[in-house]
Design a protein around this motif. Sequence first.
Motif, PDB file in Angstrom:
ATOM      1  N   HIS A  34       0.785  -1.234   0.000  1.00 50.65           N
ATOM      2  CA  HIS A  34       0.000   0.000   0.000  1.00 50.65           C
ATOM      3  C   HIS A  34       0.819   1.286   0.000  1.00 50.65           C
ATOM      4  N   ALA A  35       2.129   1.213   0.026  1.00 47.01           N
ATOM      5  CA  ALA A  35       2.935   2.433   0.103  1.00 47.01           C
ATOM      6  C   ALA A  35       4.016   2.486  -0.973  1.00 47.01           C
ATOM      7  N   GLY A  36       3.799   1.768  -2.056  1.00 51.44           N
ATOM      8  CA  GLY A  36       4.718   1.864  -3.190  1.00 51.44           C
ATOM      9  C   GLY A  36       5.873   0.899  -3.188  1.00 51.44           C
ATOM     10  N   GLY A  37       5.972   0.045  -2.171  1.00 49.92           N
ATOM     11  CA  GLY A  37       7.087  -0.895  -2.110  1.00 49.92           C
ATOM     12  C   GLY A  37       7.121  -1.853  -3.290  1.00 49.92           C
ATOM     13  N   ARG A  38       5.950  -2.385  -3.644  1.00 53.33           N
ATOM     14  CA  ARG A  38       5.881  -3.337  -4.755  1.00 53.33           C
ATOM     15  C   ARG A  38       6.415  -2.719  -6.051  1.00 53.33           C
ATOM     16  N   GLU A  39       5.991  -1.488  -6.331  1.00 48.32           N
ATOM     17  CA  GLU A  39       6.397  -0.827  -7.560  1.00 48.32           C
ATOM     18  C   GLU A  39       7.902  -0.538  -7.578  1.00 48.32           C
ATOM     19  N   VAL A  40       8.440  -0.151  -6.428  1.00 52.15           N
ATOM     20  CA  VAL A  40       9.867   0.171  -6.345  1.00 52.15           C
ATOM     21  C   VAL A  40      10.719  -1.074  -6.587  1.00 52.15           C
ATOM     22  N   VAL A  41      10.382  -2.182  -5.922  1.00 50.08           N
ATOM     23  CA  VAL A  41      11.204  -3.383  -6.094  1.00 50.08           C
ATOM     24  C   VAL A  41      11.041  -3.970  -7.490  1.00 50.08           C
ATOM     25  N   GLN A  42       9.840  -3.836  -8.073  1.00 53.06           N
ATOM     26  CA  GLN A  42       9.661  -4.325  -9.445  1.00 53.06           C
ATOM     27  C   GLN A  42      10.581  -3.568 -10.396  1.00 53.06           C
ATOM     28  N   GLU A  43      10.548  -2.244 -10.317  1.00 53.22           N
ATOM     29  CA  GLU A  43      11.326  -1.419 -11.236  1.00 53.22           C
ATOM     30  C   GLU A  43      12.827  -1.562 -11.036  1.00 53.22           C
ATOM     31  N   HIS A  44      13.266  -1.587  -9.782  1.00 52.81           N
ATOM     32  CA  HIS A  44      14.697  -1.501  -9.513  1.00 52.81           C
ATOM     33  C   HIS A  44      15.379  -2.855  -9.290  1.00 52.81           C
ATOM     34  N   LEU A  45      14.596  -3.903  -9.019  1.00 54.70           N
ATOM     35  CA  LEU A  45      15.208  -5.202  -8.758  1.00 54.70           C
ATOM     36  C   LEU A  45      14.693  -6.298  -9.708  1.00 54.70           C
ATOM     37  N   TYR A  46      13.395  -6.486  -9.769  1.00 56.67           N
ATOM     38  CA  TYR A  46      12.846  -7.617 -10.516  1.00 56.67           C
ATOM     39  C   TYR A  46      12.957  -7.434 -12.031  1.00 56.67           C
ATOM     40  N   ASP A  47      12.772  -6.213 -12.514  1.00 49.29           N
ATOM     41  CA  ASP A  47      12.859  -6.002 -13.958  1.00 49.29           C
ATOM     42  C   ASP A  47      14.212  -6.435 -14.516  1.00 49.29           C
ATOM     43  N   ALA A  48      15.258  -6.202 -13.752  1.00 56.00           N
ATOM     44  CA  ALA A  48      16.604  -6.564 -14.208  1.00 56.00           C
ATOM     45  C   ALA A  48      16.779  -8.071 -14.343  1.00 56.00           C
ATOM     46  N   GLN A  49      15.940  -8.835 -13.641  1.00 58.42           N
ATOM     47  CA  GLN A  49      16.007 -10.295 -13.709  1.00 58.42           C
ATOM     48  C   GLN A  49      14.942 -10.881 -14.644  1.00 58.42           C
ATOM     49  N   ASP A  50      14.208 -10.006 -15.321  1.00 57.16           N
ATOM     50  CA  ASP A  50      13.113 -10.431 -16.188  1.00 57.16           C
ATOM     51  C   ASP A  50      12.068 -11.221 -15.408  1.00 57.16           C
ATOM     52  N   MET A  51      11.800 -10.755 -14.178  1.00 59.67           N
ATOM     53  CA  MET A  51      10.858 -11.417 -13.278  1.00 59.67           C
ATOM     54  C   MET A  51       9.738 -10.454 -12.881  1.00 59.67           C
ATOM     55  N   HIS A  52       8.566 -11.017 -12.631  1.00 55.38           N
ATOM     56  CA  HIS A  52       7.424 -10.244 -12.147  1.00 55.38           C
ATOM     57  C   HIS A  52       7.185 -10.597 -10.687  1.00 55.38           C
ATOM     58  N   VAL A  53       7.179  -9.606  -9.801  1.00 54.80           N
ATOM     59  CA  VAL A  53       6.919  -9.877  -8.395  1.00 54.80           C
ATOM     60  C   VAL A  53       5.415  -9.956  -8.167  1.00 54.80           C
ATOM     61  N   VAL A  54       4.963 -11.104  -7.686  1.00 55.47           N
ATOM     62  CA  VAL A  54       3.543 -11.317  -7.407  1.00 55.47           C
ATOM     63  C   VAL A  54       3.198 -10.777  -6.031  1.00 55.47           C
ATOM     64  N   GLY A  55       4.064 -11.034  -5.052  1.00 56.88           N
ATOM     65  CA  GLY A  55       3.793 -10.544  -3.706  1.00 56.88           C
ATOM     66  C   GLY A  55       4.858 -10.961  -2.715  1.00 56.88           C
ATOM     67  N   PHE A  56       4.829 -10.314  -1.558  1.00 55.67           N
ATOM     68  CA  PHE A  56       5.707 -10.642  -0.429  1.00 55.67           C
ATOM     69  C   PHE A  56       4.869 -11.276   0.683  1.00 55.67           C
ATOM     70  N   TRP A  57       5.506 -12.089   1.490  1.00 54.64           N
ATOM     71  CA  TRP A  57       4.856 -12.682   2.667  1.00 54.64           C
ATOM     72  C   TRP A  57       5.937 -12.981   3.688  1.00 54.64           C
ATOM     73  N   LEU A  58       5.582 -13.037   4.969  1.00 53.14           N
ATOM     74  CA  LEU A  58       6.599 -13.231   6.003  1.00 53.14           C
ATOM     75  C   LEU A  58       5.973 -13.720   7.298  1.00 53.14           C
ATOM     76  N   GLN A  59       6.845 -14.313   8.137  1.00 52.71           N
ATOM     77  CA  GLN A  59       6.387 -14.848   9.411  1.00 52.71           C
ATOM     78  C   GLN A  59       6.272 -13.750  10.467  1.00 52.71           C
ATOM     79  N   GLY A  60       7.324 -13.003  10.642  1.00 51.57           N
ATOM     80  CA  GLY A  60       7.365 -11.999  11.697  1.00 51.57           C
ATOM     81  C   GLY A  60       8.751 -11.958  12.294  1.00 51.57           C
ATOM     82  N   HIS A  61       8.892 -11.256  13.411  1.00 52.20           N
ATOM     83  CA  HIS A  61      10.210 -11.053  13.988  1.00 52.20           C
ATOM     84  C   HIS A  61      10.840 -12.347  14.514  1.00 52.20           C
ATOM     85  N   GLU A  62      12.141 -12.459  14.257  1.00 51.88           N
ATOM     86  CA  GLU A  62      12.913 -13.547  14.839  1.00 51.88           C
ATOM     87  C   GLU A  62      13.333 -13.176  16.261  1.00 51.88           C
ATOM     88  N   SER A  63      13.712 -14.181  17.022  1.00 54.75           N
ATOM     89  CA  SER A  63      14.164 -13.976  18.395  1.00 54.75           C
ATOM     90  C   SER A  63      15.620 -14.397  18.530  1.00 54.75           C
TER      91      SER A  63
END
Length: 336
Positions: A120-149
Amino acid sequence: MTKYLVGAAVLALTAVPAMAQDHKLRIQTHFNAESTPGQLIQRFIDEVQTMTGGAVEIQMHYSSEVVAQNEVMSAASQGILDCDMGGITGNVGKDAGWMLAGDIMGGYDTPYQFLSWFYHAGGREVVQEHLYDAQDMHVVGFWLQGHESLSSTAPLAGFADLKDWKFRSPPGLETEIFASFGAKPVVMDFGEVPNALRTGIVDGADASTLNTNANLGLFDVAKHATYPGFHSMPAEQLSCNKGAWGKLPASVQKAIEVSLKGIALDLALLTEIRDNETATRIQAEGVTLYDWSTEDRKAFREFAQGRWADWGAKSPAAQAVLDSHLSFMGSVGLVN
């Protein structure tokens, strides 16, 4: 007429299996099928099948069975696989920006803040343009567990306890942050952690979430841990070769996106539940948990910002990702 209608019905029915074979995605993840993320991945597959009426076959390769974890994106980009459903920071060898995209150490208090940045704050668009495009990849989404201890054989009540603390650390940004506090990070593989603790090679470890650390048996030796965590929250991703993704109908693409967002929320929720259950159990068994103060958490983030800046300077992509994080963090009061 009846004969022709029956013939048409048979033709329609026999055409369904053929349609179901029109689209196939070969995906690899480093998670095993029995883990919580692995179980959610199976749910993701089932949901996509249901929502698309079986229009796409997902062939999931668990436990990095095709290529090594840090080679998955390259394999997908080259067409050996179609999609990468694994860690983000493992791609740091391609560009420093992958480190900041996947785990900006100490940056966010909750997984929901991180997901808010991405979705919701532009992260997807930034990583697509600056990271994924260079690899010819489309980012579908991010997911995560949470903080490690952090797990330790000695108390970890605050900053003072980090000095000279010898602990297992993943390579990269984390080692630099903790070394600046006077700690002594030792880079080693995840699987070596239990034995390293038992034999005294290290005094502690950054391994995973509290529940996973307990399942690894770390608290048989390490009777101290930070909880709730604050220092590291590595994210996972689903990205697909642009060619493979582009061949999917828009309805199938949407089903995949919606299902992934669903398991992103559920993974964070389930991790929180299981970590809380683990905290209750291990405290009763004699493990001391340390919930760092608001002041110490803020100080950690302020120290970390210097290392973030160092990593941002490593490449234009890294700087773009860092700027995106900082903009969102500033808007929600995490940084000044």
